[in-house]
Design a protein around this motif. Structure first.
Motif, PDB file in Angstrom:
ATOM      1  N   GLY A 171       2.533   2.439  -2.462  1.00  0.00           N
ATOM      2  CA  GLY A 171       2.368   3.146  -3.739  1.00  0.00           C
ATOM      3  C   GLY A 171       3.260   2.626  -4.860  1.00  0.00           C
ATOM      4  O   GLY A 171       3.379   3.263  -5.904  1.00  0.00           O
ATOM      5  N   LYS A 172       3.860   1.429  -4.664  1.00  0.00           N
ATOM      6  CA  LYS A 172       4.782   0.882  -5.675  1.00  0.00           C
ATOM      7  C   LYS A 172       4.064   0.632  -7.002  1.00  0.00           C
ATOM      8  O   LYS A 172       4.506   1.076  -8.068  1.00  0.00           O
ATOM      9  N   SER A 173       2.938  -0.077  -6.920  1.00  0.00           N
ATOM     10  CA  SER A 173       2.205  -0.394  -8.164  1.00  0.00           C
ATOM     11  C   SER A 173       1.713   0.877  -8.833  1.00  0.00           C
ATOM     12  O   SER A 173       1.734   0.996 -10.062  1.00  0.00           O
ATOM     13  N   THR A 174       1.293   1.822  -8.021  1.00  0.00           N
ATOM     14  CA  THR A 174       0.819   3.094  -8.578  1.00  0.00           C
ATOM     15  C   THR A 174       1.932   3.778  -9.363  1.00  0.00           C
ATOM     16  O   THR A 174       1.713   4.263 -10.474  1.00  0.00           O
ATOM     17  N   GLY A 201       0.802  -1.216   0.000  1.00  0.00           N
ATOM     18  CA  GLY A 201       0.000   0.000   0.000  1.00  0.00           C
ATOM     19  C   GLY A 201       0.835   1.267   0.000  1.00  0.00           C
ATOM     20  O   GLY A 201       0.301   2.369   0.070  1.00  0.00           O
TER      21      GLY A 201
HETATM   22  N1  LIG Z   1      -7.604   2.401  -8.319  1.00  0.00           N
HETATM   23  C1  LIG Z   1      -7.446   2.850  -7.064  1.00  0.00           C
HETATM   24  N2  LIG Z   1      -8.348   3.684  -6.522  1.00  0.00           N
HETATM   25  C2  LIG Z   1      -8.190   4.138  -5.269  1.00  0.00           C
HETATM   26  N3  LIG Z   1      -7.163   3.840  -4.493  1.00  0.00           N
HETATM   27  C3  LIG Z   1      -6.222   3.004  -4.962  1.00  0.00           C
HETATM   28  C4  LIG Z   1      -6.319   2.465  -6.278  1.00  0.00           C
HETATM   29  N4  LIG Z   1      -5.241   1.679  -6.477  1.00  0.00           N
HETATM   30  C5  LIG Z   1      -4.517   1.721  -5.361  1.00  0.00           C
HETATM   31  N5  LIG Z   1      -5.100   2.517  -4.434  1.00  0.00           N
HETATM   32  C6  LIG Z   1      -4.582   2.830  -3.121  1.00  0.00           C
HETATM   33  O1  LIG Z   1      -3.356   3.503  -3.282  1.00  0.00           O
HETATM   34  C7  LIG Z   1      -2.420   3.057  -2.326  1.00  0.00           C
HETATM   35  C8  LIG Z   1      -1.186   2.533  -3.006  1.00  0.00           C
HETATM   36  O2  LIG Z   1      -1.538   1.342  -3.679  1.00  0.00           O
HETATM   37  P1  LIG Z   1      -0.468   0.482  -4.510  1.00  0.00           P
HETATM   38  O3  LIG Z   1       0.220   1.416  -5.433  1.00  0.00           O
HETATM   39  O4  LIG Z   1      -1.174  -0.654  -5.090  1.00  0.00           O
HETATM   40  O5  LIG Z   1       0.522   0.012  -3.372  1.00  0.00           O
HETATM   41  P2  LIG Z   1       1.599  -1.148  -3.390  1.00  0.00           P
HETATM   42  O6  LIG Z   1       1.721  -1.646  -4.770  1.00  0.00           O
HETATM   43  O7  LIG Z   1       2.848  -0.516  -2.861  1.00  0.00           O
HETATM   44  O8  LIG Z   1       1.113  -2.203  -2.452  1.00  0.00           O
HETATM   45  C9  LIG Z   1      -3.125   1.995  -1.504  1.00  0.00           C
HETATM   46  O9  LIG Z   1      -3.563   2.592  -0.295  1.00  0.00           O
HETATM   47  C10 LIG Z   1      -4.288   1.578  -2.329  1.00  0.00           C
HETATM   48  O10 LIG Z   1      -5.385   1.238  -1.521  1.00  0.00           O
END
Ligand SMILES: Nc1ncnc2c1ncn2[C@@H]1O[C@H](COP(=O)(O)OP(=O)(O)O)[C@@H](O)[C@H]1O
Ligand SMILES: [Mg+2]
Lengths: 325, 220
Positions: free
Chosen positions: B40-43, B38
């Motif tokens: 933000g890596k994937s983001t 959570g």
């Molecule tokens: N499509 C989305 N809409 C709203 N919030 C999101 C979405 N995708 C991810 N998040 C939120 O953004 C934050 C970062 O997510 P993500 O980038 O997936 O983290 P990681 O890959 O590091 O686990 C998390 O709190 C997640 O809940």
């Protein structure tokens, strides 16, 4: 595991993200692949595909079959047109001998090209040969038919104004009960044909829309089934054109093969009718044969099918891609 | 190669996933992206593939601002990078060979060339003998490696991976990391999101560490 890095591992050096120059070879190859993919998908579900093609075939066969029939009726009526006939129905008191005398007199008239006597007995024979009449006529003890003289006016008399006068003249003959110009029903047939053609066009538009919607809906379902695939294609750099292409080809194939089914249905229908038509033609000493779709008709049918298919698929894919954005 | 300038990402539900990021990846560099689940890596990776748009700042690839990139260029951006996803996104109705070949088919590569490149790529992930199988006949780890083979099949200059070893056992994970390292050695720019800290620690590469959307550490 062992990794082998050979000369393979040279990296693509792309200076920047750019749309590559259009390349006909690449373009042709991807169209060819899209066609193969869509063909494979059709063959993959033979029962489903056949059902859809049969439905499209019927929807295309109804209006085009009607056109073929109308074309035939028109051809037939043209043949009759050349030969405007006047039928003189004789009074029942006129016997064969008196009728023959009248025929001889009429043969001397310049205004008439042909005179032909049909006795009540011949008339009955003629009718009874025709399917369905035999039993009905068997119930009469006496021949109810009057004698009939058929006359064909000479070329000069074929004009509508002249014909009117001629009919009036013939009507005044004492032996004649009713003089009837066959033109009247030929005319009526013509206006009926015109009306039917209009109806056929309306029907064609209606069924074309139906085919468009059937194919659009089929492609819509196909897209739903391939949603995951579309997503993956997007992830690895597939353009919308790449995603769209196999669906457009699939729509085209549905329309094209559906049209082939339609042509088949029409041909079968004509074959079934042609027996009866040949019988009738022989009866009337005519060499009339049924005309089929013809090459241009077939071409038009296949083209319409393919175009409708592509259009329906286009609607479905664009609808999906716009929603996906 | 890749530059983040004051980048923030706020999702439409108001959640701030990334806050004011600044960093640069040089061409040919290899780095890890770490942080709690959570963070933000994937983001961050989704901003690079333009699956998402940043809400503030600029993401630049070779000087091109991705938020200015027209939609019709996005497919070409993605052909320029290989992406390994957390779940491998394979197509179940296609063989391993056809899955790996997909990027080449999209690019309109010839058949003979496709065969050669797919086999080279499968060879690299050690699954050359599985080309005729369907994905469901493979273990999760093997599926993941097929995803990697597909990501590198068109020899992209830039490789992104989102927790590529998440489904693998430690020895396989090490081998996959070794593969990425070798790609890096032939000039590929590599960015790997992972929270396998022990594995990362022994690789001696740059680490970008995210915490609640902030970049809190950048270095070895
Ligand atoms: N499509 C989305 N809409 C709203 N919030 C999101 C979405 N995708 C991810 N998040 C939120 O953004 C934050 C970062 O997510 P993500 O980038 O997936 O983290 P990681 O890959 O590091 O686990 C998390 O709190 C997640 O809940
Ligand atoms: Mg993640």
């Amino acid at each position: 595991m062992k990794y082998q890095f050979s000369s393979q591992t040279t990296v693509n050096k792309l200076p920047s993200i750019n749309i590559p120059q259009p390349d006909i070879r690449v373009y042709a190859l991807s169209h060819w692949r899209a066609l193969l993919v869509s063909l494979r998908r059709l063959i993959h579900m033979p029962l489903e595909s056949l059902t859809i093609l049969a439905v499209i075939g019927i929807a295309l066969a109804l209006p085009s079959g009607l056109f073929v029939l109308l074309q035939n009726i028109q051809k037939l009526s043209l043949a009759w047109d050349q030969q405007t006939k006047i039928s003189l129905f004789l009074k029942s008191t006129v016997d064969d001998a008196a009728a023959m005398q009248l025929v001889n007199r009429l043969n001397l008239e310049n205004s008439l090209a042909q005179v032909n006597y049909v006795s009540p007995q011949q008339g009955l024979d003629r009718l009874s040969k025709q399917v369905g009449f035999t039993q009905a006529l068997g119930q009469f003890n006496d021949n109810p038919l009057p004698g009939l003289i058929e006359v064909v006016p000479s070329k000069a008399m074929q004009l509508p104004e002249a014909l009117g006068g001629l009919v009036e003249q013939l009507q005044k003959l004492p032996e004649v009960d009713v003089a009837q110009l066959d033109m009247a029903w030929v005319k009526r047939l013509h206006s009926l044909l015109k009306l039917s053609k209009k109806g056929a066009y309306a029907l064609a538009i209606f069924f074309a829309s139906a085919v468009f919607l059937i194919i659009g809906n089929t492609i819509h379902l196909a897209i739903q089934n391939q949603r995951r695939e579309i997503e993956v294609i997007k992830l690895v750099g597939g353009t919308y054109a790449f995603i769209r292409r196999p669906f457009l080809y699939r729509g085209m194939l549905y329309g094209f093969f559906g049209a082939i089914f339609a042509a088949l249905f029409i041909t079968l229908g004509l074959l079934w009718l042609s027996d009866t038509v040949v019988e009738l033609a022989v009866e009337y000493n005519s060499a009339y044969t049924l005309a089929g779709l013809g090459w241009s008709g077939l071409g038009l049918l296949l083209l319409s099918g393919a175009v409708l298919g592509v259009a329906g698929a286009w609607l479905a894919v664009n609808h999906y891609l716009r929603l996906a954005d | 190669m890749l530059e983040f300038k004051n980048v923030s990402k706020q999702y439409s539900n108001g959640h701030e996933a990334l806050i004011n990021l600044n960093f640069t990846l040089e061409s040919g560099e290899m780095s890890f992206l770490t942080g709690h689940s959570g963070a933000g890596k994937s983001t961050l990776l989704r901003l690079i593939t333009r699956a998402e748009r940043c809400t503030r700042g600029q993401v630049l690839i070779d000087g091109q601002d991705l938020s200015l990139l027209p939609d019709k260029k996005i497919p070409y951006l993605r052909r320029f990078m290989g992406v390994v996803y957390q779940s491998p996104h394979l197509l179940d109705d296609r063989t391993v060979f056809d899955n790996v070949a997909l990027p080449l088919i999209i690019a309109g590569v010839r058949y003979q060339e496709i065969g050669r490149r797919v086999r080279a790529s499968l060879d690299k992930v050690g699954l050359l003998n599985k080309e005729k199988l369907y994905p469901y006949a493979l273990s999760t780890g093997e599926q993941q490696r097929i995803g990697i083979a597909r990501a590198i099949v068109n020899k992209p200059p830039f490789l992104l991976a989102d927790e590529p070893t998440g489904n693998l056992d430690p020895s396989l994970s090490a081998e996959i990391m070794e593969l990425f390292d070798e790609l890096h050695q032939v000039g590929v720019t590599v960015l790997i999101a992972s929270h396998d800290l022990t594995l990362i620690a022994c690789m001696q590469h740059r680490i970008l560490h995210l915490k609640h959307g902030y970049l809190i550490k950048d270095g070895l």
